[in-house]
Write an enzyme that holds these catalytic residues in place. Structure first.
Site, PDB file in Angstrom:
ATOM      1  N   LYS A  28       0.827  -1.209   0.000  1.00 24.36           N
ATOM      2  CA  LYS A  28       0.000   0.000   0.000  1.00 24.36           C
ATOM      3  C   LYS A  28       0.859   1.256   0.000  1.00 24.36           C
ATOM      4  CE  LYS A  28      -3.128  -2.860  -0.154  1.00 24.36           C
ATOM      5  NZ  LYS A  28      -2.154  -3.951  -0.268  1.00 24.36           N
ATOM      6  N   ASP A  64      -4.398 -17.439   8.560  1.00 28.73           N
ATOM      7  CA  ASP A  64      -4.350 -18.126   7.266  1.00 28.73           C
ATOM      8  C   ASP A  64      -3.994 -19.601   7.372  1.00 28.73           C
ATOM      9  OD1 ASP A  64      -4.810 -15.582   6.401  1.00 28.73           O
ATOM     10  OD2 ASP A  64      -3.132 -15.480   5.010  1.00 28.73           O
ATOM     11  N   LEU A 124      -7.296 -13.306   5.275  1.00 34.42           N
ATOM     12  CA  LEU A 124      -7.160 -11.862   5.231  1.00 34.42           C
ATOM     13  C   LEU A 124      -6.556 -11.394   6.555  1.00 34.42           C
ATOM     14  CD1 LEU A 124     -10.723 -11.178   3.831  1.00 34.42           C
ATOM     15  CD2 LEU A 124      -8.616 -10.689   2.575  1.00 34.42           C
ATOM     16  N   HIS A 156     -23.243  16.412   3.648  1.00 35.77           N
ATOM     17  CA  HIS A 156     -23.368  16.837   2.250  1.00 35.77           C
ATOM     18  C   HIS A 156     -22.242  17.804   1.926  1.00 35.77           C
ATOM     19  CE1 HIS A 156     -25.296  17.985  -1.492  1.00 35.77           C
ATOM     20  NE2 HIS A 156     -25.105  19.254  -1.150  1.00 35.77           N
TER      21      HIS A 156
END
Length: 455
Positions: free
Chosen positions: A49, A299, A306, A432
């Protein structure tokens, strides 16, 4: 023979258990054959990432024309990108080690079972009444000895390739292909069928295929055969399903064709621990294996593969072992995300799964154009897809594709966790015009479709 209260094999997410047990005054042995922290911070989620962050910036500059901005990239310092990521990785072992108190002893080496409650590591025998297996998984072996897996990317040492061929169609293959292509490394992704991200909802996968193909050179229905490595370059023949062949060369070749059980080194044949047909360790609802006092998390059990699932499981096993918890862990849902461009987030059933299960459902797909923040991206493809039970408004599945989908999905997850009724998403107050406001029309459309169905 050294005696402990708890032995943990694998110092990934299970290192949190070692920290908790040590603080509780338990004498703990934690065994790790590589770097503390396991796959995620060293070779997986975290460093990938970090790299993808650079890709996002590069793609934004390349695509600035849709915002009426004419820009160019003068230089991408690829060496600096990898150096910075490698520096982060180099400090992980120390960070994890610093979390353990004097009750936790770290053994660096490969631990294996001598019997159900005896572990051997570095010629030293250890025993404890409670043992936790958290050995994770490993990438499937590449088809050429000089080829890489994702483990070889972090840290990427030595010469950075000017070109790379990636074999695979899952999220690891796509995330890495997206990164390498974005930063200017000549990238080719080989997909053996017409499907990419085949585990996603078909409608979402179709949108992804169209958009991702604009950024990455993908050869569908294609395999690499007759691979040779000479003079620091791979030469291979690409063959498609029609039998057509062509030569292709690249400096690096990476196989991202899935992961497999990492338990072969445990010598489970010396124990009463059973594995399933896929090679993963069997367990009951309390994470206990077929050997009393031996547990398996993450795992290594092959259930939810995950990182966030492993962390969730470790947290619950900690309660079982340290707090005498007698409740099993039930996952209400299991979300995931694909951090590519475009980004995908998903939870629950896909539409093809709902059809296969022959269950009654309503499916709606709604774009994000009701949100001004979403409109400001100048992207038309982002959508939210809901799959709901028309009888009780339960969200069976939700699938998003678009910027920050993984963040937006948490709004849906909160409702699913507390009281799974899509009407909450329809009635709640949204900021909003935030990006997440795009969920409102999707929920409204879904509720409307249910009410029409129920008429």
């Amino acid at each position: 023979m050294k005696k402990f209260d708890l032995i943990i094999i694998g110092a990934g997410r299970a290192s949190n258990l070692a920290v908790s047990a040590g603080k509780a005054g338990k004498k703990v042995a934690i065994i790790e054959k590589s770097t503390l922290g396991g796959t995620c911070p060293n070779r997986g989620c975290v460093p990938s990432k970090l790299l993808i962050g650079y890709a996002h910036v590069a793609n934004a500059i390349k695509e600035s024309n849709r915002h009426f901005i004419n820009s160019t990239i003068n230089n991408i310092d690829i060496e600096k990108i990898f150096a910075e990521t490698n520096e982060y990785i180099s400090k992980i072992d120390g960070r994890y080690n610093s979390r353990f108190n004097e009750n936790v002893e770290v053994f660096k080496g490969t631990g294996f079972f001598v019997s159900d409650n005896i572990i051997k590591v570095n010629e030293q025998k250890l025993t404890a009444p409670k043992i936790v297996i958290a050995t994770g998984t490993k990438p499937k072996k590449p088809e050429h000895e000089k080829a890489w897996t994702s483990d070889d990317i972090f840290p990427l040492e030595g010469k950075i390739p000017k070109s790379i061929t990636i074999v695979g169609s899952g999220f690891i293959a796509c995330e890495l292909a997206g990164f390498f292509s974005a930063i200017g490394i000549e990238t080719k992704l080989l997909v053996r069928s017409q499907n990419i991200l085949g585990n996603e909802d078909d409608e979402i996968a179709s949108i992804f295929k169209k958009e991702f193909s604009k950024k990455v050179d993908i050869e569908f229905d294609t395999s690499a055969i007759d691979v040779e490595y000479k003079n620091e370059q791979f030469t291979m023949i690409l063959e498609n399903t029609n039998g057509q062949k062509k030569q292709h060369k690249s400096e690096a070749l990476l196989y991202a064709i899935g992961r497999e059980s990492n338990t072969s080194s445990l010598k489970l044949e010396n124990t009463s621990i059973e594995i399933n047909e896929r090679g993963y360790i069997k367990r009951d609802i309390f994470f206990e294996t077929t050997a009393k006092g031996v547990y398996v998390v993450g795992d290594a059990a092959g259930v939810y593969m995950l990182q966030h699932a492993a962390a969730y499981e470790v947290n619950h096993v900690s309660k079982i072992l340290l707090e005498e918890c007698e409740e099993p862990l039930h996952f209400k849902y299991m979300p995931h995300a694909v951090f590519t461009d475009p980004e995908i987030a998903s939870v629950g059933l896909t539409e093809q799964e709902a059809k296969k299960l022959n269950i009654e459902y309503i499916s709606t797909t709604t774009n994000w154009l009701a949100s001004a923040k979403a409109m400001s991206t100048k992207l038309k493809y982002p959508v939210t897809k809901f799959i709901v039970n028309p009888k009780n408004y339960e969200i069976l599945g939700c699938h998003m594709i678009g910027p920050e989908s993984s963040t937006m999905m948490h709004q849906v997850l909160a409702v699913m966790h507390i009281n799974n009724d899509i009407r909450h998403l329809k009635e709640m107050l949204y900021i909003h015009p935030a990006m997440s406001e795009a969920i409102l029309p999707a929920a409204v459309e879904s509720v409307r479709a249910i009410e029409k169905f129920r008429e």
